[in-house]
Design a protein around this motif. Sequence first.
Motif, mmCIF file in Angstrom:
data_model
loop_
_atom_site.group_PDB
_atom_site.id
_atom_site.type_symbol
_atom_site.label_atom_id
_atom_site.label_comp_id
_atom_site.label_asym_id
_atom_site.label_seq_id
_atom_site.Cartn_x
_atom_site.Cartn_y
_atom_site.Cartn_z
ATOM 1 N N ARG A 59 -4.275 -1.930 12.806
ATOM 2 C CA ARG A 59 -3.750 -2.689 11.661
ATOM 3 C C ARG A 59 -3.459 -1.769 10.491
ATOM 4 O O ARG A 59 -2.408 -1.882 9.833
ATOM 5 N N SER A 60 -4.390 -0.855 10.218
ATOM 6 C CA SER A 60 -4.163 0.042 9.085
ATOM 7 C C SER A 60 -3.010 1.004 9.367
ATOM 8 O O SER A 60 -2.227 1.317 8.464
ATOM 9 N N LEU A 61 -2.883 1.465 10.631
ATOM 10 C CA LEU A 61 -1.762 2.344 10.965
ATOM 11 C C LEU A 61 -0.431 1.638 10.755
ATOM 12 O O LEU A 61 0.498 2.204 10.172
ATOM 13 N N PHE A 62 -0.333 0.388 11.220
ATOM 14 C CA PHE A 62 0.921 -0.344 11.056
ATOM 15 C C PHE A 62 1.236 -0.554 9.572
ATOM 16 O O PHE A 62 2.406 -0.480 9.169
ATOM 17 N N ALA A 63 0.224 -0.800 8.762
ATOM 18 C CA ALA A 63 0.467 -0.952 7.325
ATOM 19 C C ALA A 63 0.912 0.368 6.712
ATOM 20 O O ALA A 63 1.815 0.405 5.860
ATOM 21 N N GLN A 64 0.297 1.472 7.140
ATOM 22 C CA GLN A 64 0.661 2.780 6.610
ATOM 23 C C GLN A 64 2.090 3.160 6.976
ATOM 24 O O GLN A 64 2.866 3.607 6.117
ATOM 25 N N VAL A 65 2.456 2.986 8.241
ATOM 26 C CA VAL A 65 3.799 3.392 8.629
ATOM 27 C C VAL A 65 4.854 2.443 8.060
ATOM 28 O O VAL A 65 5.990 2.862 7.798
ATOM 29 N N ALA A 66 4.492 1.194 7.841
ATOM 30 C CA ALA A 66 5.434 0.286 7.189
ATOM 31 C C ALA A 66 5.753 0.772 5.782
ATOM 32 O O ALA A 66 6.916 0.751 5.346
ATOM 33 N N ALA A 67 4.727 1.246 5.079
ATOM 34 C CA ALA A 67 4.948 1.762 3.726
ATOM 35 C C ALA A 67 5.793 3.029 3.763
ATOM 36 O O ALA A 67 6.668 3.228 2.908
ATOM 37 N N ILE A 68 5.562 3.898 4.755
ATOM 38 C CA ILE A 68 6.383 5.107 4.881
ATOM 39 C C ILE A 68 7.822 4.736 5.205
ATOM 40 O O ILE A 68 8.770 5.262 4.612
ATOM 41 N N ALA A 69 7.990 3.820 6.162
ATOM 42 C CA ALA A 69 9.337 3.432 6.590
ATOM 43 C C ALA A 69 10.143 2.833 5.448
ATOM 44 O O ALA A 69 11.361 3.039 5.361
#
Length: 290
Positions: free
Chosen positions: A248-258
């Motif tokens: 969950r945290s990875l998906f939130a992190q990469v969403a912010a990067i994307a």
Amino acid sequence: MQSHATLDPRQMRLHAATVQAPLGAPRDTWLLPDGSTWCEIHGGDGHYRMRFPDMADFVVDVAGGLDCYPAPGTDAHTVQHLHLNQVVPAVLSLLHRPVFHAGAVAMDSGAAAFVGVSGRGKSTLVTHLALHGHALLTDDGLELTAEGDHFLAQPAHPSVRLWEDSRKALLPDDAQRAPALPYTVKERFVDEQLIPCSRDPLLLRRAYFLGEGHASDVRIEAMTPQEAHMAWVRHAFLLDPHDPARMRSLFAQVAAIAEQGLTYRLDYPRRYDALGDVREALREHAGDSD
């Protein structure tokens, strides 16, 4: 040495050589390109054993620290390399800190990252750029940290690893080599007078996902946030992809990067004489930052 309750993966307790006892079925397995086992992951719930067959076991306890048990005959340089290049990025991921299979260098506008699977030419490209005025942040294992709405690319240990053909094409014969490793013919170089390195975190301004080298010239194409999101996830270091909280945290992190709009595809002919054109194209593109 470490005895703190908070895990710092860059610190490690090194134990005497120990024969690797048989273990049960691994929780996960990392494979080499030829399909052979590179690393077995055992355990879970904050306590893991990373087994590199016939080389070393690294025991990770989020509450207690990191221990290394080398297999008999494994030298100190191999232990150090496994620790820095494999264990540290994996454990950082366990601590909910995003780390990716990427190299990075300093450009005028900040950091430029080059992301891709093994064999896409990351090390060759970052070495070429470092030799032409763009200090190296990392050859692989790019850690990003959030700062407000942006992300900082963190510097890693100052070395590059090159296949023999890339070494001959890029470096002089007297470049300072690190000791050889028993499991790869890649050579590692730590000559900071030849390959300048950045010691400071830099704002991530561009990220380029490397293509397969089929392009006839240098091509840079923007990726949509949805494309970028999936690409970042696929290239993340993950010690435990079965941990729901970490995913969950990875998906939130990469969403912010994307959502930053800094992710691109980069393809170019995989010829050494094309690297100058790649460098100039990247300089022009990275200089277009707002």
